[in-house]
Scaffold this active site. Structure first.
Site, short mmCIF file in Angstrom:
data_model
loop_
_atom_site.label_atom_id
_atom_site.label_comp_id
_atom_site.label_asym_id
_atom_site.label_seq_id
_atom_site.Cartn_x
_atom_site.Cartn_y
_atom_site.Cartn_z
N GLU A 70 7.75 -3.74 0.87
CA GLU A 70 7.87 -3.27 -0.52
C GLU A 70 8.70 -1.99 -0.64
O GLU A 70 8.23 -0.97 -1.15
CB GLU A 70 6.46 -3.08 -1.11
CG GLU A 70 5.67 -4.37 -1.06
CD GLU A 70 4.19 -4.21 -1.43
OE1 GLU A 70 3.77 -3.11 -1.81
OE2 GLU A 70 3.46 -5.21 -1.33
N ASN A 95 9.93 -7.36 3.48
CA ASN A 95 8.99 -8.18 2.70
C ASN A 95 8.82 -7.53 1.32
O ASN A 95 8.51 -6.35 1.23
CB ASN A 95 7.65 -8.18 3.47
CG ASN A 95 6.66 -9.18 2.94
OD1 ASN A 95 7.02 -10.31 2.62
ND2 ASN A 95 5.39 -8.78 2.87
N ASP A 121 -0.04 -16.74 -3.53
CA ASP A 121 -1.25 -17.11 -4.26
C ASP A 121 -0.89 -17.27 -5.73
O ASP A 121 0.14 -16.77 -6.19
CB ASP A 121 -2.43 -16.16 -4.04
CG ASP A 121 -2.13 -14.67 -4.25
OD1 ASP A 121 -1.16 -14.37 -4.97
OD2 ASP A 121 -2.88 -13.85 -3.71
O1 9MR Z 1 -4.87 -8.46 0.69
C1 9MR Z 1 -4.83 -7.08 1.00
C2 9MR Z 1 -6.08 -6.41 0.47
O2 9MR Z 1 -7.22 -6.87 1.17
C3 9MR Z 1 -5.96 -4.90 0.58
O3 9MR Z 1 -7.07 -4.30 -0.05
C4 9MR Z 1 -4.66 -4.46 -0.06
C5 9MR Z 1 -4.50 -2.95 0.08
O4 9MR Z 1 -3.30 -2.53 -0.46
O5 9MR Z 1 -3.56 -5.10 0.56
C6 9MR Z 1 -3.59 -6.48 0.37
O6 9MR Z 1 -2.45 -7.09 0.94
C7 9MR Z 1 -1.20 -6.72 0.36
C8 9MR Z 1 -0.15 -6.91 1.43
O7 9MR Z 1 -0.50 -6.19 2.58
C9 9MR Z 1 1.23 -6.48 0.94
N1 9MR Z 1 1.58 -7.17 -0.29
C10 9MR Z 1 0.58 -7.11 -1.34
C11 9MR Z 1 -0.78 -7.59 -0.81
C12 9MR Z 1 -1.77 -7.64 -1.92
O8 9MR Z 1 -2.00 -6.32 -2.41
#
Ligand code: 9MR
Length: 354
Positions: free
Chosen positions: A159, A201, A267
């Protein structure tokens, strides 16, 4: 995975060979998705969490029965891997790696440089360029080096652009090292594992637009400079009813640069209350995303973000939305899984027509 050699082959004998390669010894997969993915030479992946991998048989069975690769949803992130400076905790990452290797699954590494889930010592520390560069080298070198040769692809940069915009995000790395933190991290990861495919990503780029254009310009510049960037991850956190039609054309822009692409965090969240009709329509959306990947020769796979609706980040982060994954809270397959099966059931494209 050796299954890549099967990419694009259309003959019955090759399909039979894929069946022989992909079927686990302890019985066939429930839905057949691993076999179908293998026939197309793509991975069908899922994000996994450490606790249920350790203690929930059904969770493990859903993963090994339906998917060909895993991504660590959280446990390879900085706050877990290096909670204190110089103290590395490999317990979570090792759990994911061991589970994957026992099940013959590929692993996507997630993630190295991001603005979220940083440990306090790093987030609140004050580092000059030389020291921050050293911190980055240590972390990336240790983590990527530990699993050298065992991780197919790393999300090296996660990001890098602002949420809505086309500007580079002013994260810790950018603030201290400037824009070239991206190239530096890619080089460090490449030194630690020369075989791993290295990704940027990003989210919000899937349907094109200013953010996708900015990422394209960045990727083009890195490729022109010979920086080891190999792929672009399309996170693909979609809202039901808003899945972009033209996903494949956005992917093709990047594959035309010589990069691979992957759907890395798919998702499709649905507003509550969820109706059967919405779940059927969601199946079409899952189908569309997988078909889009199959339509693009350089798309190497699709990863779903969460093993089931009970293990999805959506209800916590988007109150009022749910049902975003292909399995429900009891691990029962939903129409979305059938959507994936339908997409993967089509005849593979011969490589020459790509
Ligand atoms: O799915 C992840 C969630 O359990 C965490 O709390 C969160 C914290 O920022 O991150 C989520 O995964 C993220 C991923 O690492 C990067 N792209 C966005 C995803 C959803 O927030």
């Amino acid at each position: 995975m050796a299954l890549a050699v099967l990419a694009g082959c259309a003959t019955v004998s090759v399909v039979a060979a894929a069946l022989a390669v992909a079927l686990p010894e302890d019985g066939g997969p429930e839905s057949g998705t691993p076999v179908l993915a293998a026939v197309h030479g793509v991975d069908l992946g899922v994000a996994v969490a450490v606790e249920p991998l350790r203690g929930d048989d059904e969770y493990r069975d859903v993963v090994t029965g339906n998917y060909t690769s895993v991504t660590a949803e959280n446990t390879m992130k900085w706050e877990y891997v290096q909670p204190e400076r110089g103290r590395f905790d490999w317990s979570g990452p090792d759990t994911v790696m061991d589970f994957a290797e026992r099940g013959g699954l590929d692993v996507r590494g997630h993630t190295l440089l991001w603005h979220n889930q940083l440990p306090a010592w790093l987030e609140q520390g004050s580092f000059g360029p030389q020291e921050l560069r050293q911190v980055m080298r240590e972390h990336v070198g240790e983590l990527v080096g530990r699993y050298e040769g065992r991780v197919t692809a790393w999300d090296v940069i996660n990001e890098p652009f602002t949420d809505e915009g086309a500007e580079l995000r002013e994260n810790l790395w950018y603030g201290v090292l400037g824009e070239d933190y991206i190239a530096e991290a890619l080089w460090v990861a490449h030194e630690a594992d020369p075989e791993a495919r290295l990704y940027i990503n990003e989210f919000g780029i899937e349907g094109g637009g200013a953010k996708a254009d900015a990422l394209y310009a960045l990727a083009e510049d890195l490729v022109d400079r010979g920086v080891p960037l190999h792929g672009i991850g399309f996170q693909s956190h979609f809202v039901h009813g808003q899945v972009p039609e033209d996903l494949a054309s956005t992917m093709r822009r990047f594959t035309d640069l010589g990069l691979e692409v992957a759907v890395t965090e798919l998702d499709v969240r649905v507003p509550e209350p969820v109706t059967d009709a919405e779940l059927q329509a969601q199946a079409g959306e899952y189908r569309h995303v997988v078909e889009s990947c199959l339509d693009v020769p350089g798309c190497v796979g699709v990863t779903v973000w969460g093993v089931g609706d009970g293990h999805s980040w959506i209800p916590e982060w988007f109150p009022g939305y749910t049902a975003a994954t292909p399995f429900d809270e009891e691990y029962r397959p939903k129409p979305a899984l059938e959507g994936i099966v339908e997409a993967l059931s089509r005849r593979p494209t011969p490589p020459s027509s790509g």
